[in-house]
Design a protein around this motif. Sequence first.
Motif, PDB file in Angstrom:
ATOM      1  N   THR A 249     -10.392   1.196   0.011  1.00  0.00           N
ATOM      2  CA  THR A 249     -11.110   2.610  -0.163  1.00  0.00           C
ATOM      3  C   THR A 249     -10.135   3.713   0.330  1.00  0.00           C
ATOM      4  N   THR A 250      -9.527   3.471   1.507  1.00  0.00           N
ATOM      5  CA  THR A 250      -8.622   4.372   1.783  1.00  0.00           C
ATOM      6  C   THR A 250      -7.117   4.021   1.789  1.00  0.00           C
ATOM      7  N   ASN A 251      -6.993   2.843   1.126  1.00  0.00           N
ATOM      8  CA  ASN A 251      -5.673   2.160   1.269  1.00  0.00           C
ATOM      9  C   ASN A 251      -4.778   2.247   2.414  1.00  0.00           C
ATOM     10  N   ALA A 252      -5.497   2.090   3.351  1.00  0.00           N
ATOM     11  CA  ALA A 252      -4.794   2.127   4.825  1.00  0.00           C
ATOM     12  C   ALA A 252      -4.977   0.690   5.269  1.00  0.00           C
ATOM     13  N   ILE A 253      -4.120   0.314   6.135  1.00  0.00           N
ATOM     14  CA  ILE A 253      -3.908  -0.808   6.836  1.00  0.00           C
ATOM     15  C   ILE A 253      -4.796  -0.722   8.293  1.00  0.00           C
ATOM     16  N   PHE A 254      -6.014  -1.790   8.281  1.00  0.00           N
ATOM     17  CA  PHE A 254      -6.746  -1.703   9.394  1.00  0.00           C
ATOM     18  C   PHE A 254      -6.471  -2.743  10.216  1.00  0.00           C
ATOM     19  N   THR A 255      -5.694  -3.516  10.030  1.00  0.00           N
ATOM     20  CA  THR A 255      -5.202  -4.737  11.123  1.00  0.00           C
ATOM     21  C   THR A 255      -4.014  -5.297  10.684  1.00  0.00           C
ATOM     22  N   THR A 256      -3.205  -5.768  11.652  1.00  0.00           N
ATOM     23  CA  THR A 256      -2.129  -6.606  11.460  1.00  0.00           C
ATOM     24  C   THR A 256      -2.057  -7.569  12.392  1.00  0.00           C
ATOM     25  N   ILE A 257      -2.107  -8.913  11.926  1.00  0.00           N
ATOM     26  CA  ILE A 257      -2.030 -10.174  12.954  1.00  0.00           C
ATOM     27  C   ILE A 257      -0.677 -10.618  12.987  1.00  0.00           C
ATOM     28  N   VAL A 258       0.168 -10.675  14.088  1.00  0.00           N
ATOM     29  CA  VAL A 258       1.422 -11.201  14.060  1.00  0.00           C
ATOM     30  C   VAL A 258       1.117 -12.541  14.476  1.00  0.00           C
ATOM     31  N   PHE A 259       1.818 -13.704  13.861  1.00  0.00           N
ATOM     32  CA  PHE A 259       1.768 -15.084  14.374  1.00  0.00           C
ATOM     33  C   PHE A 259       2.631 -15.359  15.437  1.00  0.00           C
ATOM     34  N   PRO A 260       2.308 -15.872  16.442  1.00  0.00           N
ATOM     35  CA  PRO A 260       3.406 -16.260  17.462  1.00  0.00           C
ATOM     36  C   PRO A 260       4.241 -17.422  17.007  1.00  0.00           C
ATOM     37  N   PRO A 261       5.442 -17.361  17.514  1.00  0.00           N
ATOM     38  CA  PRO A 261       6.496 -18.655  17.314  1.00  0.00           C
ATOM     39  C   PRO A 261       6.137 -20.000  17.277  1.00  0.00           C
TER      40      PRO A 261
ATOM     41  N   PRO B  89       0.884  -1.077   0.031  1.00  0.00           N
ATOM     42  CA  PRO B  89       0.062  -0.010  -0.084  1.00  0.00           C
ATOM     43  C   PRO B  89       0.756   1.127  -0.090  1.00  0.00           C
ATOM     44  N   SER B  90       2.210   1.135   0.154  1.00  0.00           N
ATOM     45  CA  SER B  90       2.984   2.418  -0.140  1.00  0.00           C
ATOM     46  C   SER B  90       4.347   1.726  -0.411  1.00  0.00           C
ATOM     47  N   LEU B  91       5.194   2.826  -0.568  1.00  0.00           N
ATOM     48  CA  LEU B  91       6.780   2.194  -1.019  1.00  0.00           C
ATOM     49  C   LEU B  91       7.455   2.150   0.470  1.00  0.00           C
ATOM     50  N   LYS B  92       7.028   2.648   1.372  1.00  0.00           N
ATOM     51  CA  LYS B  92       7.580   2.827   2.790  1.00  0.00           C
ATOM     52  C   LYS B  92       7.486   1.633   3.430  1.00  0.00           C
ATOM     53  N   ILE B  93       6.362   0.828   3.296  1.00  0.00           N
ATOM     54  CA  ILE B  93       6.082  -0.357   4.264  1.00  0.00           C
ATOM     55  C   ILE B  93       6.751  -1.471   3.418  1.00  0.00           C
ATOM     56  N   ASN B  94       7.193  -1.200   2.253  1.00  0.00           N
ATOM     57  CA  ASN B  94       7.996  -2.326   1.415  1.00  0.00           C
ATOM     58  C   ASN B  94       9.401  -2.384   1.680  1.00  0.00           C
ATOM     59  N   GLN B  95       9.642  -1.222   2.317  1.00  0.00           N
ATOM     60  CA  GLN B  95      11.338  -1.023   2.480  1.00  0.00           C
ATOM     61  C   GLN B  95      11.548  -1.071   3.856  1.00  0.00           C
ATOM     62  N   PRO B  96      11.708  -2.223   4.373  1.00  0.00           N
ATOM     63  CA  PRO B  96      12.249  -2.465   5.829  1.00  0.00           C
ATOM     64  C   PRO B  96      13.718  -1.779   6.167  1.00  0.00           C
ATOM     65  N   PRO B  97      13.705  -1.154   7.241  1.00  0.00           N
ATOM     66  CA  PRO B  97      15.094  -0.513   7.439  1.00  0.00           C
ATOM     67  C   PRO B  97      16.231  -1.458   7.513  1.00  0.00           C
ATOM     68  N   GLY B  98      17.315  -1.164   6.555  1.00  0.00           N
ATOM     69  CA  GLY B  98      18.323  -2.149   6.728  1.00  0.00           C
ATOM     70  C   GLY B  98      18.173  -3.370   5.725  1.00  0.00           C
ATOM     71  N   GLY B  99      16.873  -3.564   5.209  1.00  0.00           N
ATOM     72  CA  GLY B  99      16.600  -4.524   4.398  1.00  0.00           C
ATOM     73  C   GLY B  99      15.802  -5.829   4.943  1.00  0.00           C
ATOM     74  N   ALA B 100      15.524  -6.728   4.083  1.00  0.00           N
ATOM     75  CA  ALA B 100      14.375  -7.999   4.714  1.00  0.00           C
ATOM     76  C   ALA B 100      15.204  -8.944   5.636  1.00  0.00           C
ATOM     77  N   ILE B 101      16.747  -8.862   5.781  1.00  0.00           N
ATOM     78  CA  ILE B 101      17.476  -9.804   6.259  1.00  0.00           C
ATOM     79  C   ILE B 101      18.191  -9.086   7.394  1.00  0.00           C
ATOM     80  N   ASN B 102      18.222  -9.774   8.365  1.00  0.00           N
ATOM     81  CA  ASN B 102      19.014  -9.237   9.631  1.00  0.00           C
ATOM     82  C   ASN B 102      20.376 -10.148   9.426  1.00  0.00           C
TER      83      ASN B 102
END
Length: 420
Positions: free
Chosen positions: A159-171, A86-99
Amino acid sequence: MTARVKVSSFKPTLIIEAIMGLFIKAIILCTASYACGQNIRIAVSSTGRMFSNFPGGFDPANTNNGSNNVFTVGELTSLTGETAYPSLKINQPPGGAINYSTTPPTGANYQNYLIGVQSVVIDSSDRLWILDTGRVQTLDGELVPATHGGPKLIGVNLTTNAIFTTIVFPPTVAYPDSYLNDVRFDLRPNVSGSTGGGVAYVTDSSSQGRNALIVVDLASGASWRHLGLTRSVRPESQFLPFVWGRAAYYVDAAVGTGIGAAYYTGFPIGSDGIALSADGETLYWCPVASRYLYSAPTALLRARGPASELIAQQAVVNRGQKGVSDGLETDSNGLVYAGNVEGNAINVFHPSNGTTLTFVRDPRINWVDTMSVAADGYLYFTVNQLSFASSTYPGTDRRVRPFALFRVKLPNGGTKVSLR
């Protein structure tokens, strides 16, 4: 010598064979390369907006390294282009996708950024859901393990292109070696096992072992696993598909490279394709490394009692062979569509009589990855040449761009299933 049809030879329209000997027209919606590389899924909204994802878990060219500006989810802006969503920013994790500060390297644990998205799906309320595996490949093809915060399910209001929920899966649900592959939704507020917001069903297709189905309560965010390591979700031993006449042995990048090296193995991908019946009472799924279709009552998968796993296992039904499939989909008539990568086709399973027949086929179809039934009465599907990537024998990238997107009219007035 086996002839290979280049994707670049596609014409704007194509006549392909349909069920019952009829002929229908499939419109090719993409005749040029996806800018971000290999696409996997397609999702189409009621207004015709189209979304795709580009998983770094299948192609290191899709892995964001912090400076290459690649994105893992995009909206198609034309038949030949797309933009980050929904945005370029959310697709660009700081430092990249790998730690790289961990040993070994792991997927970044950002809950508010996309790491390695494997699926995008439009639900019955015309909202986009993004399934993030939290896993991507390094440049040498190593699939890094996930860390908590990476594997998640994100809902976006179109409609708004906004995130309305984020469900994080537990380990305890999404393991470091899990690979969350595809998802389907039942938004009925009174469905059992939910707290009023409906449920989602997810496949864990991990090539590293612990396959299962995952159920998510969308209102509370709770999630749980069922059928873990049972035969219906596991890849068959020494499984070997043939696509366009070529053996698709799996190549393990962690073992080595080079012709003649001992790294070839059977295809190891477990439960992948998933589809809900038109009434929401039955869930269908299939491992990639199997030719069988399985199902179970959804009520038993939503149950969480002490004996619920035993009862769910005992309720699994083998629906017979349907070809080698990645994606599955259903329509309002209750038909179940399954890719048939060995037959250059999409097959259709009829639950009413138990038969599986050919729906559409054409020699230019190879790896049918995902299918999406839209409100316009069309079945959309991607052909992404996955079996020609460096992850398969002989270990070199033989894909020819562009990666293609098709649509084909559904039979008998079929349209998108509505469960809400």
